[in-house]
Design a protein around this motif. Structure first.
Motif, mmCIF file in Angstrom:
data_model
loop_
_atom_site.group_PDB
_atom_site.id
_atom_site.type_symbol
_atom_site.label_atom_id
_atom_site.label_comp_id
_atom_site.label_asym_id
_atom_site.label_seq_id
_atom_site.Cartn_x
_atom_site.Cartn_y
_atom_site.Cartn_z
ATOM 1 N N ARG A 32 58.697 57.832 40.558
ATOM 2 C CA ARG A 32 59.162 58.556 41.723
ATOM 3 C C ARG A 32 59.843 59.829 41.221
ATOM 4 O O ARG A 32 60.939 59.789 40.679
ATOM 5 N N SER B 173 59.510 64.489 41.406
ATOM 6 C CA SER B 173 58.778 65.659 41.890
ATOM 7 C C SER B 173 57.627 65.916 40.939
ATOM 8 O O SER B 173 57.751 65.762 39.726
ATOM 9 N N GLY B 174 56.497 66.257 41.503
ATOM 10 C CA GLY B 174 55.343 66.543 40.665
ATOM 11 C C GLY B 174 55.612 67.687 39.710
ATOM 12 O O GLY B 174 55.070 67.729 38.606
ATOM 13 N N ASP C 51 47.392 59.775 37.866
ATOM 14 C CA ASP C 51 48.247 60.278 38.946
ATOM 15 C C ASP C 51 47.572 59.983 40.283
ATOM 16 O O ASP C 51 47.033 60.886 40.933
ATOM 17 N N THR D 259 50.580 63.870 42.584
ATOM 18 C CA THR D 259 51.877 64.555 42.673
ATOM 19 C C THR D 259 51.923 65.793 41.788
ATOM 20 O O THR D 259 52.683 66.723 42.061
#
Length: 266
Positions: A75, A77-78, A104, A108
Motif C-alpha cells: 500500500r 503511492s505508485g 503490479d 500503481t
C-alpha cells in the motif's frame, strides 16, 4: 500470525525463512531463498525507502540473475514505489545478469518510472519472463582474499569468453578482473564473489566484497609511483565501470565491449 508476518508490525525487523530482512514503519520485505521472488507488503513510507532499497540490493548481490518484486500487497503511492524500483534497476543495470521484474496488478506505477521498469500484471507472467532469462550464461565463484584468487578469476573469464564467443574480450577481461580481485586482496581483505555474464557483444564483470571502503580513482598515477594503477587499467579496458555500496560491502563492476577491442586493434 507472528509479528514478523503482520504488515502492521512497526518496530522489530522482519524475519522470513530464517533471514532477518529490513523493515521500517509498516513495510515488510519478504524473500524466499528457494525462489527469485521478493514481496513488499504494508505501507511504503518515505522513512522506509532506504531500507527497502538496501534489501533489494542485498538480494541482487546474494543470487545471480534477475529478481521478481511483487507489489500486490504493498500500500503505497505508485510514485514512491516507482521511483525506488527504477533507481534500483538503474543501479544494477551493468551488473552481470541483474535486473528487476515488477508485479503490479493494480497498475500503481505509472509515468516515467513505469517506462523504466519491466512490469507484469501477475506473478505467473513475471515468473514466465524470468524463466526465459538465459541463466546458463552466468559464471560465478566465491573466492578467498589470497594470492591465487586473481588466477582463478582469470581462468573463469577465459572460460566464459570461450563459451560465449567473445575471444577478443579475454585479454581485457583478464586485465580488469585481475585488478578488481587484487584490490580486494590488498585492501578489503574479505571473501569475495566474482560474477560475469555476456550481454549481446559485451562482457559484464562484477566483484562483490564485504568492505564498504570505496576504491579511489585519481586518474593517471605518477611515473614514480609503485602502485595506484589498478583502477587506471580498468578504466582503460572498460567502456564503463563503477562501485556500488551495498548493506554489507560493495560491488565493483565493469563492462567491456567487443567493438571497442576491434577498433583498438584496427
Amino acid at each position: 500470525m507472528s509479528r514478523a508476518e503482520r504488515p502492521d508490525a512497526r518496530s522489530a525487523p522482519g524475519v522470513h525463512n530464517g533471514t532477518i530482512m529490513p523493515m521500517d514503519v509498516q513495510c515488510l520485505v519478504e524473500a524466499d531463498e528457494s525462489s527469485a521472488v521478493v514481496r513488499l507488503s504494508g505501507v511504503l513510507e518515505p522513512a522506509a525507502v532506504d531500507r527497502v532499497r538496501d534489501a533489494l540490493l542485498a538480494r541482487l548481490c546474494d543470487r545471480p540473475g534477475p529478481i521478481v518484486v511483487d507489489l500486490a500487497r504493498l500500500r503505497s503511492s505508485g510514485a514512491t514505489a516507482g521511483r525506488l524500483l527504477a533507481e534500483v534497476r538503474y543501479t544494477v543495470a551493468d551488473w552481470p545478469a541483474a535486473d528487476l521484474l515488477v508485479v503490479d496488478p493494480a497498475r500503481t506505477v505509472t509515468g516515467a518510472a513505469a517506462a523504466q521498469l519491466s512490469i507484469w500484471a501477475t506473478p505467473d507472467e513475471a515468473t514466465a519472463a524470468l524463466a526465459r532469462t538465459p541463466m546458463a550464461a552466468v559464471l560465478a565463484a566465491d573466492l578467498t582474499p589470497t594470492m591465487g584468487a586473481a588466477r582463478q578469476a582469470r581462468e573463469m573469464v577465459a572460460d566464459g569468453c570461450a563459451r560465449w564467443g567473445l575471444p577478443e574480450l579475454t585479454e581485457p577481461g583478464c586485465i580488469a578482473v585481475t585488478e578488481m580481485v587484487n584490490n580486494v586482496v590488498a585492501h578489503a581483505l574479505t571473501p569475495m564473489t566474482v560474477r560475469l555474464a555476456p550481454r549481446d557483444d559485451s562482457l559484464h564483470i562484477a566483484v562483490r566484497d564485504h568492505s564498504r571502503r570505496q576504491p579511489a580513482y585519481a586518474g593517471l598515477a605518477p611515473l614514480t609511483s609503485t602502485g595506484g594503477r589498478g583502477l587506471l587499467l580498468i578504466d582503460t579496458v572498460a567502456r564503463r565501470w563503477g562501485s556500488t555500496v551495498v548493506p554489507d560491502g560493495k560491488v565493483v563492476w565493469c563492462v567491456l565491449h567487443a567493438e571497442d577491442e576491434a577498433a583498438y586493434q584496427g
